[in-house]
Enzyme design. Structure first.
Site, PDB file in Angstrom:
ATOM      1  N   THR B   1     -17.125  89.329 -13.615  1.00 40.49           N
ATOM      2  CA  THR B   1     -16.508  88.025 -13.125  1.00 40.49           C
ATOM      3  C   THR B   1     -17.419  86.778 -13.469  1.00 40.49           C
ATOM      4  OG1 THR B   1     -15.700  89.307 -11.241  1.00 40.49           O
ATOM      5  CG2 THR B   1     -15.777  86.972 -11.313  1.00 40.49           C
ATOM      6  N   GLY B  53     -17.860  90.135  -7.048  1.00 40.23           N
ATOM      7  CA  GLY B  53     -18.217  91.267  -6.238  1.00 40.23           C
ATOM      8  C   GLY B  53     -16.997  92.203  -6.145  1.00 40.23           C
TER       9      GLY B  53
END
Lengths: 179, 134
Positions: B1, B53
């Site tokens: 990400t 996450g």
């Protein structure tokens, strides 16, 4: 007037001992490039939206990070990409989920924010919308790198022996998440 | 990400996040990155946040807006709010990851509960800061 930009390229089990000096340098240089591109826009009177888009596109186009080119692979050996953006002045927002052909998904999220009455589009419809917005499209295999393909094969091997596994999404993350 | 949050000369905050999700995912699984309020949030009166996450936990907690809400309703600083959300709430339910953000005054946060996070910032009259490890 204060200006600022902060970025990330993912969190996880990133251990110094697993990083070669070359790899460490490559990550730092790419983060530095993205930061400076965004900051330069802000410094020259550009908008925070332009700065965020510029920084994220640099990271999406780098195979080092799990976004755009170099994204992790699904069980079906494809890349399904997600992105979102939000404007703090009026709480306007746009997002796409599961797109497969938009080169820079953050641009698709931005297009949803500005050019649709919706907040999130998903799947094939989101890809179609991106095409109608004249965003750059690529073949699905553009996103796939050898490194991520190997990671998928490793995860599938474990799946054979231990059952269905989703592997953690981040660099060097050896934690396996059980679905 | 990957993600970015910026504050411009007009005082506008924008946050953005982009991801490929998780290796070997099935069934059209979607994480927090495209979910406004979970992986991304921005409000000129409080802060802008971009998360990274294990998405399922970030969605359950509505992490990005949670930080903004603590600032709005509890008058917390962005540092206090981010630390509470990541180190207390996220960690308590077993989630891993982190966030980056900034407030209307240009204060920066880079909070995470993992051994590392690729991250960096640059603000007025300061040199570029890039970090990887805790």
């Amino acid at each position: 007037k204060k200006i600022a930009i902060v970025i990330h390229g993912g969190a996880g089990v990133i251990k110094r001992e697993n990083m070669t000096p070359e790899k460490d340098k490559a990550y730092r240089e790419k983060l530095d490039e993205a930061l400076n591109a965004g900051y330069s826009i802000l410094e020259n009177g550009g908008t925070s939206e332009e700065a965020v888009i510029s920084a994220i596109m640099i990271l999406e186009n780098s195979p080092l990070f799990n976004a755009g080119k170099g994204a992790v692979l699904t069980h079906n050996e494809e890349c399904e990409l997600d992105a979102s953006i939000m404007f703090g002045k009026n709480l306007n927002a746009g997002a796409v989920a599961g797109v497969k052909t938009v080169k820079n998904p953050i641009l698709a999220a931005q297009a949803v924010m500005h050019n649709s009455k919706h907040v999130m589009l998903s799947g094939k419809g989101a890809d179609t919308f991106a095409e109608e917005q004249n965003l750059e499209l690529v073949e699905a295999n553009y996103f796939i790198t050898e490194r991520r393909h190997k990671s998928l094969l490793k995860a599938k091997e474990l799946e054979q022996s231990q059952g269905y596994i989703e592997r953690g999404n981040d660099e060097g993350n050896n934690n396996f998440k059980y679905g | 990400t990957v993600g970015a949050v910026a504050l411009d000369q007009s005082g506008n905050i924008v946050a953005g996040t982009s991801t490929g999700g998780m290796t070997n995912k099935k069934y059209g699984r979607v994480g927090d990155s495209p979910i406004i309020g979970a992986g991304t949030y921005a409000n000129n009166n409080t802060c802008g946040i971009s998360c990274t996450g294990h998405g399922e936990y970030f969605i359950r907690l509505g992490v990005a807006k949670d930080v903004s809400d603590q600032m709005k309703y509890q008058n917390k600083s962005i540092e206090e709010a981010s630390e509470h959300t990541i180190q207390d709430q996220l960690t308590e339910i077993g989630g891993t990851g982190g966030l980056v953000g900034l407030d209307k005054d240009g204060n920066i946060v880079m909070e995470f509960n993992t051994p590392g996070m690729f991250r960096g910032y640059k603000k007025t009259k300061e040199t570029t800061v890039v970090k990887i490890y805790k």
